[in-house]
Write a protein that holds these residues in place. Structure first.
Motif, PDB file in Angstrom:
ATOM      1  N   UNK A  66       0.810  -1.220   0.000  1.00 18.83           N
ATOM      2  CA  UNK A  66       0.000   0.000   0.000  1.00 18.83           C
ATOM      3  C   UNK A  66       0.849   1.278   0.000  1.00 18.83           C
ATOM      4  N   UNK A  67       0.242   2.349  -0.488  1.00 20.98           N
ATOM      5  CA  UNK A  67       0.924   3.645  -0.532  1.00 20.98           C
ATOM      6  C   UNK A  67       1.455   4.067   0.833  1.00 20.98           C
ATOM      7  N   UNK A  92       7.953   7.985  -6.288  1.00 20.78           N
ATOM      8  CA  UNK A  92       7.457   7.941  -7.666  1.00 20.78           C
ATOM      9  C   UNK A  92       6.570   6.725  -7.927  1.00 20.78           C
ATOM     10  N   UNK A  93       6.593   5.736  -7.032  1.00 13.10           N
ATOM     11  CA  UNK A  93       5.775   4.530  -7.229  1.00 13.10           C
ATOM     12  C   UNK A  93       4.390   4.643  -6.585  1.00 13.10           C
ATOM     13  N   UNK A  94       4.105   5.762  -5.937  1.00 12.36           N
ATOM     14  CA  UNK A  94       2.822   5.916  -5.242  1.00 12.36           C
ATOM     15  C   UNK A  94       1.663   6.068  -6.223  1.00 12.36           C
ATOM     16  N   UNK A  95       0.551   5.466  -5.880  1.00 14.41           N
ATOM     17  CA  UNK A  95      -0.667   5.661  -6.664  1.00 14.41           C
ATOM     18  C   UNK A  95      -1.195   7.078  -6.437  1.00 14.41           C
ATOM     19  N   UNK A  96      -1.100   7.566  -5.190  1.00  9.80           N
ATOM     20  CA  UNK A  96      -1.509   8.933  -4.853  1.00  9.80           C
ATOM     21  C   UNK A  96      -0.321   9.665  -4.229  1.00  9.80           C
ATOM     22  N   UNK A  97       0.442  10.378  -5.051  1.00  9.82           N
ATOM     23  CA  UNK A  97       1.625  11.077  -4.543  1.00  9.82           C
ATOM     24  C   UNK A  97       1.301  12.404  -3.857  1.00  9.82           C
ATOM     25  N   UNK A  98       0.038  12.766  -3.798  1.00 10.35           N
ATOM     26  CA  UNK A  98      -0.341  14.078  -3.268  1.00 10.35           C
ATOM     27  C   UNK A  98      -0.938  14.006  -1.867  1.00 10.35           C
ATOM     28  N   UNK A  99      -0.264  13.300  -0.974  1.00 10.73           N
ATOM     29  CA  UNK A  99      -0.656  13.311   0.430  1.00 10.73           C
ATOM     30  C   UNK A  99       0.295  14.242   1.169  1.00 10.73           C
ATOM     31  N   UNK A 100      -0.128  14.698   2.327  1.00  8.46           N
ATOM     32  CA  UNK A 100       0.735  15.619   3.079  1.00  8.46           C
ATOM     33  C   UNK A 100       2.075  14.965   3.414  1.00  8.46           C
ATOM     34  N   UNK A 101       2.069  13.661   3.728  1.00  7.35           N
ATOM     35  CA  UNK A 101       3.300  12.966   4.083  1.00  7.35           C
ATOM     36  C   UNK A 101       4.207  12.798   2.873  1.00  7.35           C
ATOM     37  N   UNK A 102       3.642  12.334   1.762  1.00  5.96           N
ATOM     38  CA  UNK A 102       4.446  12.106   0.565  1.00  5.96           C
ATOM     39  C   UNK A 102       5.082  13.407   0.069  1.00  5.96           C
ATOM     40  N   UNK A 103       4.317  14.476   0.076  1.00  8.19           N
ATOM     41  CA  UNK A 103       4.857  15.766  -0.362  1.00  8.19           C
ATOM     42  C   UNK A 103       5.945  16.254   0.599  1.00  8.19           C
TER      43      UNK A 103
END
Length: 186
Positions: free
Chosen positions: A69-70, A94-105
């Motif tokens: 999971x992401x 770069x492998x995330x399905x949803x790269x626009x989470x507060x943590x990922x950013x």
């Protein structure tokens, strides 16, 4: 009787230390450096390049595996970044399905900043702030980026914001406060 107690008192900590070292030396059990109160970067094992740590199976699996999971991928990217593997962290994000989470950013900003691209890192942090203005970890890292740029006034604004979120005893406040006082430590 006190001799027995003193002997045990000295041997038990040594035995526990030995057990801890033995666990740390197991294959795949290298621990990344910590750095966040609520994150698990300090306890997530690092894997060889091209792999990701899957929490469910507690194993390193190929990073292209679709069943990771992401949330695990995001956390693992942070683990890589905290271990100094910044480009690998970005590759994992770069492998995330949803790269626009507060943590990922936030973690993208962290890895980018640590690669020396401070302005780009700041832009990622600001995107994370836009998603959650009360996310103290991104405020800490944004403040550290401002310290790197010599913009102490902006770093202090982030410190004030962190204080309003979690007070002066939270790790994010303490870490940014230290970075402002001792910029050479970041």
């Amino acid at each position: 009787m006190s001799n027995i107690f003193n002997t045990l008192y000295r041997q038990v900590p040594a035995a526990l230390l030995g057990a801890g070292l033995a666990i740390a030396m197991l294959p795949g059990a290298s621990l990344a450096a910590g750095g966040g109160g609520s994150d698990d970067a300090a306890t997530t094992p690092t894997c060889p390049k091209g792999k990701v740590y899957e929490k469910k199976s507690k194993k390193c699996v190929d990073k292209t595996t679709s069943n990771v999971p992401d949330e695990d991928r995001t956390e693992y990217a942070y683990t890589l970044a905290k271990a100094g593997r910044y480009q690998e962290a970005l590759d994992m994000l770069d492998t995330l399905k949803d790269p626009n989470t507060k943590e990922a950013l936030n973690y993208r900003g962290y890895a980018t900043r640590k690669l020396g691209r401070t302005d780009e890192g700041i832009s990622w942090y600001k995107k994370s702030v836009a998603l959650d203005p009360k996310y103290a970890k991104v405020r800490e890292y944004l403040g550290e980026a401002y310290v790197v740029k010599g913009q102490i006034d902006l770093a202090k604004e982030q410190l004030t914001t962190i204080k309003s979120i979690c007070g002066t005893s939270c790790e994010e406040y303490r870490d940014l406060h230290e970075a402002i006082e001792k910029p050479s430590k970041i």
